[in-house]
Motif scaffolding. Structure first.
Motif, mmCIF file in Angstrom:
data_model
loop_
_atom_site.group_PDB
_atom_site.id
_atom_site.type_symbol
_atom_site.label_atom_id
_atom_site.label_comp_id
_atom_site.label_asym_id
_atom_site.label_seq_id
_atom_site.Cartn_x
_atom_site.Cartn_y
_atom_site.Cartn_z
ATOM 1 N N ASP A 1 4.941 9.389 114.255
ATOM 2 C CA ASP A 1 3.813 8.625 113.693
ATOM 3 C C ASP A 1 4.277 7.361 112.973
ATOM 4 N N PHE A 2 5.099 6.577 113.666
ATOM 5 C CA PHE A 2 5.685 5.388 113.052
ATOM 6 C C PHE A 2 4.638 4.377 112.599
ATOM 7 N N VAL A 3 3.618 4.130 113.419
ATOM 8 C CA VAL A 3 2.628 3.097 113.097
ATOM 9 C C VAL A 3 1.921 3.411 111.782
ATOM 10 N N ARG A 4 1.543 4.669 111.583
ATOM 11 C CA ARG A 4 0.887 5.055 110.336
ATOM 12 C C ARG A 4 1.824 4.858 109.150
ATOM 13 N N TRP A 5 3.075 5.319 109.280
ATOM 14 C CA TRP A 5 4.055 5.163 108.199
ATOM 15 C C TRP A 5 4.298 3.677 107.909
ATOM 16 N N GLN A 6 4.401 2.862 108.944
ATOM 17 C CA GLN A 6 4.671 1.436 108.762
ATOM 18 C C GLN A 6 3.545 0.749 107.983
ATOM 19 N N LYS A 7 2.292 1.139 108.289
ATOM 20 C CA LYS A 7 1.149 0.540 107.571
ATOM 21 C C LYS A 7 1.200 0.879 106.086
ATOM 22 N N LYS A 8 1.528 2.138 105.787
ATOM 23 C CA LYS A 8 1.620 2.550 104.382
ATOM 24 C C LYS A 8 2.763 1.829 103.684
ATOM 25 N N MET A 9 3.898 1.711 104.372
ATOM 26 C CA MET A 9 5.047 1.022 103.795
ATOM 27 C C MET A 9 4.742 -0.455 103.578
ATOM 28 N N HIS A 10 4.044 -1.065 104.541
ATOM 29 C CA HIS A 10 3.659 -2.478 104.424
ATOM 30 C C HIS A 10 2.819 -2.690 103.170
ATOM 31 N N PHE A 11 1.846 -1.814 102.953
ATOM 32 C CA PHE A 11 0.988 -1.929 101.782
ATOM 33 C C PHE A 11 1.800 -1.846 100.488
ATOM 34 N N LEU A 12 2.729 -0.921 100.425
ATOM 35 C CA LEU A 12 3.523 -0.746 99.211
ATOM 36 C C LEU A 12 4.471 -1.923 98.973
ATOM 37 N N LEU A 13 5.042 -2.456 100.036
ATOM 38 C CA LEU A 13 5.945 -3.608 99.899
ATOM 39 C C LEU A 13 5.189 -4.849 99.446
ATOM 40 N N VAL A 14 3.953 -4.993 99.934
ATOM 41 C CA VAL A 14 3.105 -6.108 99.484
ATOM 42 C C VAL A 14 2.762 -5.926 98.009
ATOM 43 N N THR A 15 2.483 -4.678 97.620
ATOM 44 C CA THR A 15 2.120 -4.379 96.231
ATOM 45 C C THR A 15 3.239 -4.768 95.259
ATOM 46 N N VAL A 16 4.486 -4.509 95.641
ATOM 47 C CA VAL A 16 5.613 -4.849 94.754
ATOM 48 C C VAL A 16 6.143 -6.265 95.008
ATOM 49 N N LYS A 17 5.401 -7.011 95.875
ATOM 50 C CA LYS A 17 5.666 -8.444 96.094
ATOM 51 C C LYS A 17 7.039 -8.735 96.688
#
Length: 222
Positions: A23-39
């Motif tokens: 389930d890479f796509v789902r994990w990548q979306k969550k990781m993307h959100f968190l990386l954006v959050t920490v700028k």
């Protein structure tokens, strides 16, 4: 107004399911959100700043910008690695930049996700409910497969899904149940089908219970 604290961010990373190859796509979306959050996501899409030129004033600003990018790249790379299973961490921890790591994961696992889609499609269309196992347990397995359809953005008409389950996947011993649903005038959705299944299961359990009690009474009478 709600403020996001470092504690909240750390908690989000802690809750993120570690990527183990599925389930890479789902994990990548969550990781993307968190990386954006920490700028720090910008280091994946923006190249490393060039070395400063001879102008002293601009040189200092450029050096600071470059240093900040290097620090954020290390933070970003670390977050991605920490979001992976130990096995994958060992395989990828030597990749030097966050962008390179992100791209390598995409190249490998998006291709595997495409293969995974074909597997999920086959898994639903060849799924057959059987006698001897809990009907609701099997129904929930089907729903789990369909949830993965949504994760992979696969569309499947709900009427076709329900009809397919009623016609070809409900147990052979449930012939009367299948016929009663097939002759309904109104279409039902997946959740309504689940409700009908639960009612039918209760009916069957009550019938078996009465049969058992009747058998006990007969044996006592003898």
């Amino acid at each position: 107004m709600a403020f996001v604290t470092l504690k909240d961010i750390g908690s989000d990373f802690h809750r993120l399911e570690r990527f183990d190859g599925g389930d890479f796509v789902r994990w990548q979306k969550k990781m993307h959100f968190l990386l954006v959050t920490v700028k720090v996501y910008y280091v994946i899409v923006n190249p490393r700043p060039l070395k400063p030129g001879e102008n002293e004033e601009k040189s200092v600003a450029k050096s600071r910008e470059r240093l900040r990018w290097d620090q954020d790249d290390e933070i970003c790379r670390g977050h991605i690695l920490n979001g992976m299973s130990n096995t994958l961490f060992d395989a990828y921890h030597t990749v030097k930049t966050a962008k390179e790591l992100w791209n390598q994961l995409e190249r490998r696992y998006i291709t595997e996700d495409a293969t995974s889609k074909r597997f999920i499609v086959s898994k639903f269309f060849y799924y057959k409910m059987v006698d001897g196992r809990s009907v609701m347990e099997q129904f929930n397995e089907i729903k789990s497969i369909l949830d993965r359809y949504s994760q992979h953005k696969l569309a499947l008409d709900e009427f076709i899904v329900v009809t397919s389950i009623v016609d070809g996947r409900s147990p052979l011993s449930w012939k009367n149940f299948r016929n009663s649903l097939k002759h309904r005038k109104e279409d039902i959705n997946l959740d309504e089908l689940g409700t009908h299944l639960r009612i039918e299961v209760r009916k069957e359990e009550n019938y078996k219970q009465k049969e058992a009690q009747s058998s006990i009474k007969c044996s006592l009478a003898i």
